[in-house]
Write a protein that holds these residues in place. Structure first.
Motif, short mmCIF file in Angstrom:
data_model
loop_
_atom_site.label_atom_id
_atom_site.label_comp_id
_atom_site.label_asym_id
_atom_site.label_seq_id
_atom_site.Cartn_x
_atom_site.Cartn_y
_atom_site.Cartn_z
N TYR A 153 0.87 -1.68 -0.13
CA TYR A 153 -0.03 0.22 0.28
C TYR A 153 0.96 1.27 0.26
N ILE A 154 1.96 0.94 0.50
CA ILE A 154 2.64 2.53 0.71
C ILE A 154 4.10 1.79 0.42
N ARG A 155 4.47 2.82 -0.65
CA ARG A 155 5.31 2.68 -1.35
C ARG A 155 6.53 4.25 -1.55
N HIS A 156 7.59 3.91 -1.09
CA HIS A 156 8.59 4.48 -0.70
C HIS A 156 9.81 4.70 -1.79
N GLU A 157 9.93 5.80 -2.65
CA GLU A 157 11.23 5.35 -3.74
C GLU A 157 11.82 6.43 -3.26
N LEU A 158 12.71 6.23 -2.83
CA LEU A 158 14.60 6.68 -2.38
C LEU A 158 15.43 6.64 -3.47
N LEU A 159 15.51 8.18 -4.27
CA LEU A 159 15.62 8.69 -5.54
C LEU A 159 17.09 8.73 -5.33
N PRO A 160 17.82 8.35 -6.33
CA PRO A 160 19.26 8.61 -6.11
C PRO A 160 20.12 10.38 -6.00
N ASN A 161 19.20 11.49 -5.70
CA ASN A 161 19.30 12.56 -6.15
C ASN A 161 19.30 13.77 -5.07
N GLY A 162 18.52 12.61 -3.87
CA GLY A 162 18.41 12.73 -2.39
C GLY A 162 16.72 13.57 -2.55
N ARG A 163 16.40 13.31 -3.52
CA ARG A 163 14.36 13.47 -3.17
C ARG A 163 14.02 12.25 -2.80
N TYR A 164 12.32 12.17 -2.53
CA TYR A 164 11.95 11.01 -2.21
C TYR A 164 10.72 11.14 -2.76
N ASP A 165 9.96 10.12 -3.09
CA ASP A 165 8.37 9.71 -3.80
C ASP A 165 7.70 9.15 -3.05
N GLU A 166 6.90 9.39 -2.49
CA GLU A 166 6.07 8.34 -1.64
C GLU A 166 4.44 8.03 -2.17
N ALA A 167 4.04 7.29 -2.38
CA ALA A 167 2.72 6.94 -3.31
C ALA A 167 2.27 6.16 -2.06
N ARG A 168 0.78 6.17 -1.84
CA ARG A 168 0.02 5.62 -0.91
C ARG A 168 -1.11 4.91 -1.97
N GLY A 169 -1.81 3.34 -1.69
CA GLY A 169 -2.65 3.25 -2.71
C GLY A 169 -2.55 3.37 -3.92
N ASN A 170 -3.69 3.85 -5.19
CA ASN A 170 -3.54 4.23 -6.42
C ASN A 170 -3.13 6.01 -6.35
N ARG A 171 -2.87 6.97 -4.87
CA ARG A 171 -1.90 7.56 -5.27
C ARG A 171 -0.73 7.98 -4.89
N LYS A 172 -0.41 8.05 -6.43
CA LYS A 172 1.12 8.24 -6.87
C LYS A 172 1.64 9.44 -6.59
N SER A 173 2.99 9.40 -5.99
CA SER A 173 3.60 11.47 -5.21
C SER A 173 2.18 11.90 -4.08
N ALA A 174 2.04 11.06 -3.21
CA ALA A 174 0.79 11.54 -1.95
C ALA A 174 1.85 12.47 -1.25
N TYR A 175 3.37 12.35 -1.15
CA TYR A 175 3.75 12.86 -0.68
C TYR A 175 5.50 12.81 -1.21
N THR A 176 5.98 14.25 -1.60
CA THR A 176 7.42 13.71 -2.39
C THR A 176 8.45 15.12 -1.25
N GLY A 177 10.11 14.66 -0.79
CA GLY A 177 10.52 15.82 -0.68
C GLY A 177 11.85 15.85 -0.39
N SER A 178 12.82 15.77 0.14
CA SER A 178 14.19 15.49 0.17
C SER A 178 14.59 14.58 1.33
N TYR A 179 16.04 13.99 1.11
CA TYR A 179 15.85 13.15 2.62
C TYR A 179 17.63 13.46 3.40
N THR A 180 17.78 13.15 3.95
CA THR A 180 19.45 13.18 4.13
C THR A 180 19.46 11.52 5.57
N ILE A 181 20.24 11.30 4.54
CA ILE A 181 21.12 9.59 5.46
C ILE A 181 22.05 9.67 6.12
N THR A 182 22.07 9.84 7.41
CA THR A 182 23.75 9.21 8.05
C THR A 182 23.85 8.03 8.69
#
Length: 93
Positions: A27-56
Motif C-alpha cells: 500500500y505504501i511505497r517510498h522511492e528513494l531517488l539518487p538525487n536526494g529526493r523521495y516520492d511516496e505513493a499510497r494506494g492508487n495515489r502516486k506522489s502522495a508525499y514528495t520531498g528530500s532526505y538525508t541519510i547519516t
C-alpha cells in the motif's frame, strides 16, 4: 556515511538505500531517488508525499515539500519509518 540531498548524486551502487521500499501489503511505497529526493505513493495515489532526505549511517531524515519532517532507521535490510515497516522491493529484470 552521511548523504546530503543537495550533493546526493550517487548511483544505487554507491548508496545501498536508494530504490523502492514497500510495506508488506504494497500500500505504501517510498522511492528513494539518487538525487536526494523521495516520492511516496499510497494506494492508487502516486506522489502522495514528495520531498528530500538525508541519510547519516543507518538513520534517514525526511523533509517533505510542505515542511513536515519525519525520520526512520534502516536495520537488517528493513526500513522502520513512522510506525511502518518497509522492505526493499526486489528489482525485476
Amino acid at each position: 556515511m552521511k548523504i546530503h540531498a543537495e550533493n546526493n548524486m550517487n548511483s544505487e551502487n554507491n548508496n545501498p538505500y536508494v530504490g523502492m521500499w514497500v510495506t508488506a501489503d504494497g500500500y505504501i511505497r517510498h522511492e528513494l531517488l539518487p538525487n536526494g529526493r523521495y516520492d511516496e505513493a499510497r494506494g492508487n495515489r502516486k506522489s502522495a508525499y514528495t520531498g528530500s532526505y538525508t541519510i547519516t549511517g543507518n538513520h534517514i531524515d525526511y523533509v517533505d515539500d510542505t515542511g513536515f519532517t519525519a525520520d526512520g532507521e534502516f536495520r537488517d535490510g528493513i526500513l522502520y519509518h513512522a510506525g511502518m515497516i518497509l522492505y526493499r522491493e526486489n528489482k525485476r529484470d
